[in-house]
Scaffold this active site. Structure first.
Site, PDB file in Angstrom:
ATOM      1  CG  HIS A 203      -2.225   0.327   0.901  1.00  0.00           C
ATOM      2  ND1 HIS A 203      -2.670   1.535   0.268  1.00  0.00           N
ATOM      3  CD2 HIS A 203      -3.489   0.006   1.115  1.00  0.00           C
ATOM      4  CE1 HIS A 203      -3.829   1.726   0.057  1.00  0.00           C
ATOM      5  NE2 HIS A 203      -4.253   0.897   0.653  1.00  0.00           N
ATOM      6  NE  ARG A 204       6.033  -0.020   2.309  1.00  0.00           N
ATOM      7  CZ  ARG A 204       7.151  -0.468   2.502  1.00  0.00           C
ATOM      8  NH1 ARG A 204       8.330  -0.129   3.342  1.00  0.00           N
ATOM      9  NH2 ARG A 204       7.488  -1.693   1.954  1.00  0.00           N
TER      10      ARG A 204
END
Length: 490
Positions: A461-462
Site C-alpha cells: 500500500h506504500r
C-alpha cells in the site's frame, strides 16, 4: 613428504553465510583429484556440489550429513603427496647412501604434477590457489646398485575412516549416488535408521520420496510386530529373548509421544525469513475478483490446435497469464517497483523480471523469467518450462532465484479457489490465480455454465492506493474474459 591442507567451506555467493551438508561424496582415506566434487551442500538458494582445490588423500571430514556449517568453517583435510608416498614399496631393507642421496633430488615432472598446488580455479569468494608442496621421487636405481625404499615421510595425522555399511557404495545393488533430493527425506530416514540405498524410489527417474520412506517405516513396524508375536506361537524359542521382546513392546507402547522438531534450514529457512520480513515490513492489502475464463481457455485451445501435433510446445495457461501480467504492468508501473526504506523512496524498476511460484521436493521456490516484458507468450512459456524442470531436479542456480520484480502464483494447481498471497519481499505485488472450474455465470443476460477463476492481488500500500491496484486487477480480468483486449497493446 606429505603436507596436510585444510579446505574450508567457500562463499557460494548471493550473500549466503551458511550451508547444510546433504551428502558426502568422499570417505576418509579416499584419493581425490584437483577440482573433484567432495560434498553436496544445500544453501538457501540451491543445491550445489563443492569441488576440492587440492589433490591427495582425505584425512578428515568435518560435519555429518544434515549438519549446517558457516562459510569459512573447515570441510575436510587432504594429505597432499600421500599418494606418491604410499606408492613406494615398504620393504624393510636399510637404505644405502647412494639411494638416499638420489631420493633427495627433486624430479622436474614431480614439480609439474600440481597435486600440491591449487587448481587455479576460483570459487566465489574463495581462491583455490595454495602453496606448492615439495615432491620427492626415487630415481631409477643405478645398474648393479641394490634397490632401497624411499625415506619414510613425516607422520601425517590421519583420522580413522568412518565405518559405513557394506552396501554404502551401492544403490539397490548398483553403484551410484542415492537418488534423494529432499533433506527432510534424509533426516526422516536417519531418525528411523532406514538405509536409503536399499529403497527403490517411486518418483521421476527413481527419485526417493517421503512416501517411500514412510512405506519402509511401516514395513519395519510390521516386522517388529511379527517378531514380538512370534515367541508366543513358537514355543521352541528361548524364554529370555521372548521376555526381552515383550518388555520392549510394552515400553514402546507406554512411552509418551514426543513432538517432532524440524529445523528451519535451507530453502525452508529462507522462505520463512522472507515471508516473516514481508509481513513485518510491508503494509499489504488484498483485492480479488472472479473472472469468466471461458474465452481464454478457448483461445488457448485454438493456439494449440493451430500449432499441430509437431508445431512446437503447447501454450500453457500460466504462460498466457504471465503475458497478461506484463501488459498490465506496462499500464500500471507502480506495481513493478520496490521501496527503499532507508531513503524513504519508491523505486520504479525499468524492466519486468517475472517470478512464478513452484512447489518442489525441497520446498517452495520462485524462479525468475528475465526480461519478461520483452517476450511473447510462447517465449515466456518455454522459459517457464525450462526453469520448472531445473527446479524439479534441484539444479536452479542462485541467480535464477533472485532479482524478481513481480510474482505470479498459480495455487489453483492445488485444487483451491482463492488465497491471500504474501508478497515476495522486496517486491511490491503478487497476483494469485485459483483453479479454473465450471460455475453458474450470467452470460449475455442468461444463466450459463462458464469456466470461472478467482484472481487475487496483494500489493504494497506504500507504492499505490486501492484505485491503482483495482485498475491493474480489472485489466487482468478483462484480458482473461476477452483475450482480444490484449491486441490493443501487442
Amino acid at each position: 613428504m606429505a603436507q596436510v591442507l585444510e579446505f574450508k567451506l567457500p562463499d557460494l555467493g548471493e550473500g549466503l553465510t551458511e550451508a547444510e551438508i546433504v551428502r558426502w561424496l568422499v570417505e576418509v582415506g579416499d584419493v581425490v583429484a584437483i577440482d573433484q566434487p567432495v560434498v553436496e551442500v544445500e544453501t538457501a538458494k540451491a543445491m550445489v556440489e563443492v569441488p576440492c582445490p587440492y589433490g591427495g588423500v582425505v584425512t578428515a571430514r568435518f560435519g555429518e550429513e544434515g549438519a549446517e556449517l558457516p562459510v569459512g568453517a573447515p570441510l575436510l583435510t587432504v594429505a597432499v603427496g600421500a599418494t606418491e608416498a604410499s606408492s613406494v614399496s615398504p620393504e624393510p631393507s636399510a637404505p644405502s647412501a647412494s639411494s638416499a642421496s638420489s631420493a633427495d633430488e627433486e624430479s622436474s615432472d614431480g614439480a609439474e604434477s600440481g597435486s600440491g598446488s591449487g587448481s587455479g580455479n576460483v570459487l566465489v569468494g574463495y581462491g583455490t590457489g595454495a602453496p606448492a608442496a615439495r615432491r620427492r621421487r626415487i630415481r631409477p636405481e643405478r645398474a648393479g646398485a641394490p634397490a632401497a625404499p624411499a625415506p619414510a615421510p613425516a607422520p601425517v595425522p590421519v583420522v580413522e575412516p568412518v565405518s559405513v555399511p557394506a552396501a554404502a557404495g551401492e544403490v539397490n545393488g548398483r553403484q551410484g549416488p542415492v537418488a534423494v533430493v529432499s533433506p527432510l527425506v534424509r533426516r526422516l530416514a536417519r531418525q528411523h535408521e532406514i538405509d536409503l540405498r536399499r529403497l527403490t524410489g517411486s518418483g521421476p527417474d527413481g527419485l526417493i520420496l517421503r512416501a517411500d520412506v514412510d512405506s519402509a517405516i511401516r514395513r519395519g513396524a510390521d516386522e517388529a510386530t511379527e517378531t514380538a508375536a512370534r515367541p508366543a506361537a513358537e514355543p521352541a524359542v528361548a524364554e529370555a529373548p521372548t521376555a526381552a521382546v515383550a518388555n520392549t513392546a510394552v515400553a514402546s507402547t507406554a512411552a509418551p509421544a514426543t513432538a517432532e522438531r524440524i529445523p528451519l534450514r535451507g530453502v525452508r529457512g529462507a522462505v520463512a525469513d522472507k515471508l516473516s520480513r514481508s509481513r513485518s515490513e510491508i503494509p499489504d492489502a488484498t483485492c480479488w475478483v472472479d473472472a469468466d475464463a471461458t474465452e481464454l481457455m478457448a483461445a488457448r485451445a485454438a493456439m494449440n490446435a493451430a500449432s499441430g501435433p509437431s508445431g512446437g510446445p503447447k501454450a500453457s495457461v500460466l504462460a498466457l497469464l504471465a503475458r497478461i501480467c506484463t501488459a498490465a504492468l506496462a499500464r500500471y508501473p507502480e506495481l513493478n517497483s520496490t521501496v527503499d526504506t532507508a531513503a524513504r523512496e519508491i523505486v520504479r524498476l525499468p524492466g519486468v523480471h517475472l517470478g512464478f511460484a513452484a512447489q518442489t521436493e525441497r520446498g517452495l521456490v520462485v524462479p525468475v523469467v528475465r526480461d519478461a516484458h520483452t517476450r511473447n507468450a510462447e517465449s515466456i512459456g518455454a522459459e517457464i518450462a525450462r526453469l520448472t524442470e531445473l527446479a524439479r531436479t534441484g539444479k536452479l542456480s542462485p541467480a535464477q532465484l533472485t532479482g524478481g520484480t513481480f510474482t505470479l502464483n498459480n495455487y489453483g494447481v492445488f485444487g483451491v479457489d482463492g488465497s491471500t498471497p504474501i508478497i515476495n519481499h522486496p517486491e511490491a505485488a503478487m497476483l494469485g490465480v485459483g483453479r479454473i472450474m465450471p460455475k453458474p455465470w450470467v452470460h449475455n443476460g442468461e444463466l450459463a455454465v462458464r469456466q470461472v477463476v478467482q484472481l487475487s492481488l496483494t500489493f504494497d500500500h506504500r507504492v499505490c492506493d486501492g484505485g491503482t491496484a483495482g485498475g491493474f486487477l480489472r485489466y487482468v480480468a478483462d484480458c482473461v474474459e476477452q483475450p482480444a483486449v490484449l491486441l490493443r497493446t501487442l
